[in-house]
Design a protein around this motif. Structure first.
Motif, PDB file in Angstrom:
ATOM      1  N   SER A   4     135.194  30.683 119.619  1.00 20.38           N
ATOM      2  CA  SER A   4     135.192  29.524 120.501  1.00 20.38           C
ATOM      3  C   SER A   4     134.675  28.308 119.749  1.00 20.38           C
ATOM      4  O   SER A   4     133.719  28.380 118.978  1.00 20.38           O
ATOM      5  CB  SER A   4     134.349  29.785 121.745  1.00 20.38           C
ATOM      6  N   ALA A   5     135.308  27.188 119.979  1.00 25.17           N
ATOM      7  CA  ALA A   5     134.959  25.963 119.255  1.00 25.17           C
ATOM      8  C   ALA A   5     133.546  25.477 119.567  1.00 25.17           C
ATOM      9  O   ALA A   5     132.820  25.091 118.656  1.00 25.17           O
ATOM     10  CB  ALA A   5     135.987  24.882 119.554  1.00 25.17           C
ATOM     11  N   PRO A   6     133.091  25.498 120.809  1.00 22.83           N
ATOM     12  CA  PRO A   6     131.711  25.051 121.069  1.00 22.83           C
ATOM     13  C   PRO A   6     130.666  25.926 120.372  1.00 22.83           C
ATOM     14  O   PRO A   6     129.664  25.421 119.878  1.00 22.83           O
ATOM     15  CB  PRO A   6     131.578  25.143 122.588  1.00 22.83           C
ATOM     16  N   PHE A   7     130.910  27.238 120.306  1.00 19.88           N
ATOM     17  CA  PHE A   7     129.950  28.103 119.624  1.00 19.88           C
ATOM     18  C   PHE A   7     129.935  27.825 118.127  1.00 19.88           C
ATOM     19  O   PHE A   7     128.871  27.826 117.503  1.00 19.88           O
ATOM     20  CB  PHE A   7     130.256  29.584 119.872  1.00 19.88           C
ATOM     21  N   ARG A   8     131.092  27.577 117.541  1.00 21.50           N
ATOM     22  CA  ARG A   8     131.133  27.243 116.109  1.00 21.50           C
ATOM     23  C   ARG A   8     130.395  25.943 115.834  1.00 21.50           C
ATOM     24  O   ARG A   8     129.650  25.839 114.870  1.00 21.50           O
ATOM     25  CB  ARG A   8     132.581  27.142 115.627  1.00 21.50           C
ATOM     26  N   ARG A   9     130.577  24.945 116.689  1.00 18.03           N
ATOM     27  CA  ARG A   9     129.852  23.687 116.509  1.00 18.03           C
ATOM     28  C   ARG A   9     128.348  23.909 116.670  1.00 18.03           C
ATOM     29  O   ARG A   9     127.540  23.363 115.916  1.00 18.03           O
ATOM     30  CB  ARG A   9     130.341  22.635 117.505  1.00 18.03           C
ATOM     31  N   PHE A  10     127.962  24.762 117.643  1.00 20.03           N
ATOM     32  CA  PHE A  10     126.544  25.067 117.847  1.00 20.03           C
ATOM     33  C   PHE A  10     125.964  25.749 116.608  1.00 20.03           C
ATOM     34  O   PHE A  10     124.902  25.361 116.117  1.00 20.03           O
ATOM     35  CB  PHE A  10     126.371  25.979 119.069  1.00 20.03           C
ATOM     36  N   ALA A  11     126.652  26.755 116.103  1.00 27.48           N
ATOM     37  CA  ALA A  11     126.146  27.508 114.946  1.00 27.48           C
ATOM     38  C   ALA A  11     126.079  26.630 113.699  1.00 27.48           C
ATOM     39  O   ALA A  11     125.101  26.680 112.947  1.00 27.48           O
ATOM     40  CB  ALA A  11     127.035  28.721 114.693  1.00 27.48           C
ATOM     41  N   PHE A  12     127.101  25.817 113.476  1.00 28.43           N
ATOM     42  CA  PHE A  12     127.124  24.911 112.327  1.00 28.43           C
ATOM     43  C   PHE A  12     125.965  23.925 112.415  1.00 28.43           C
ATOM     44  O   PHE A  12     125.219  23.723 111.451  1.00 28.43           O
ATOM     45  CB  PHE A  12     128.462  24.177 112.272  1.00 28.43           C
ATOM     46  N   ALA A  13     125.798  23.314 113.574  1.00 26.73           N
ATOM     47  CA  ALA A  13     124.742  22.312 113.729  1.00 26.73           C
ATOM     48  C   ALA A  13     123.358  22.949 113.659  1.00 26.73           C
ATOM     49  O   ALA A  13     122.439  22.389 113.049  1.00 26.73           O
ATOM     50  CB  ALA A  13     124.918  21.568 115.054  1.00 26.73           C
ATOM     51  N   PHE A  14     123.199  24.128 114.263  1.00 24.40           N
ATOM     52  CA  PHE A  14     121.882  24.774 114.246  1.00 24.40           C
ATOM     53  C   PHE A  14     121.490  25.156 112.821  1.00 24.40           C
ATOM     54  O   PHE A  14     120.358  24.895 112.398  1.00 24.40           O
ATOM     55  CB  PHE A  14     121.872  26.017 115.137  1.00 24.40           C
ATOM     56  N   GLY A  15     122.397  25.765 112.088  1.00 23.48           N
ATOM     57  CA  GLY A  15     122.078  26.220 110.732  1.00 23.48           C
ATOM     58  C   GLY A  15     121.736  25.081 109.800  1.00 23.48           C
ATOM     59  O   GLY A  15     120.733  25.126 109.085  1.00 23.48           O
ATOM     60  N   THR A  16     122.537  24.055 109.826  1.00 21.09           N
ATOM     61  CA  THR A  16     122.285  22.940 108.906  1.00 21.09           C
ATOM     62  C   THR A  16     121.061  22.126 109.338  1.00 21.09           C
ATOM     63  O   THR A  16     120.257  21.716 108.500  1.00 21.09           O
ATOM     64  CB  THR A  16     123.514  22.030 108.815  1.00 21.09           C
ATOM     65  N   THR A  17     120.912  21.905 110.623  1.00 22.24           N
ATOM     66  CA  THR A  17     119.760  21.133 111.093  1.00 22.24           C
ATOM     67  C   THR A  17     118.462  21.898 110.883  1.00 22.24           C
ATOM     68  O   THR A  17     117.440  21.300 110.531  1.00 22.24           O
ATOM     69  CB  THR A  17     119.932  20.780 112.577  1.00 22.24           C
ATOM     70  N   PHE A  18     118.490  23.204 111.092  1.00 18.71           N
ATOM     71  CA  PHE A  18     117.284  24.007 110.864  1.00 18.71           C
ATOM     72  C   PHE A  18     116.833  23.885 109.414  1.00 18.71           C
ATOM     73  O   PHE A  18     115.638  23.726 109.145  1.00 18.71           O
ATOM     74  CB  PHE A  18     117.537  25.477 111.210  1.00 18.71           C
ATOM     75  N   ALA A  19     117.773  23.951 108.489  1.00 20.60           N
ATOM     76  CA  ALA A  19     117.423  23.851 107.068  1.00 20.60           C
ATOM     77  C   ALA A  19     116.767  22.517 106.755  1.00 20.60           C
ATOM     78  O   ALA A  19     115.761  22.456 106.042  1.00 20.60           O
ATOM     79  CB  ALA A  19     118.665  24.066 106.211  1.00 20.60           C
TER      80      ALA A  19
END
Length: 121
Positions: A4-19
């Motif tokens: 799902s596109a919203p989950f991919r955007r969530f995972a992408f944003a969470f991973g990069t922002t967390f770093a």
């Protein structure tokens, strides 16, 4: 679920922002809480034992900040990821997918640099 596109955007944003936020929390010493395992207490915010006791006695109550830094970064990343998940699909197309690898690598290099003084290298 990962398609799902919203989950991919969530995972992408969470991973990069967390770093990125973890590096900021480490550099600025922004722990959501501080753990003193030898005393069995957890205090909100960043607390250094040398701030409340004699600096020479700081070894009696060693503090762990890693949990607080991680919680700070996770909370910030969660907020950013929820906002990113609600973005329109066409806005997400302008973000280069390579950032998902570049940002964590740069963050790891920054973490190594920031922890070098601990090892006195």
């Amino acid at each position: 679920m990962t398609s799902s596109a919203p989950f991919r955007r969530f995972a992408f944003a969470f991973g990069t922002t967390f770093a990125v936020l973890y590096v900021v929390a480490l550099a600025k010493d922004l722990a959501l809480f501080t753990v003193f395992p030898s005393l069995g207490i957890v205090l909100a915010g960043t607390h250094h034992s040398r701030d409340v006791a004699d600096p020479a006695m700081g070894f009696l109550a060693p503090a762990i900040y890693w949990y607080g830094w991680t919680a700070t970064a996770a909370l910030g990343a969660l907020i950013v990821a929820l906002v990113a998940a609600s973005f329109a699909e066409r806005l997400a197309r302008y973000v280069w997918p390579g950032w998902i690898w570049v940002i964590p690598v740069l963050s790891m290099i920054a973490c190594v640099y920031l922890t070098l003084p601990w090892f006195r290298l």
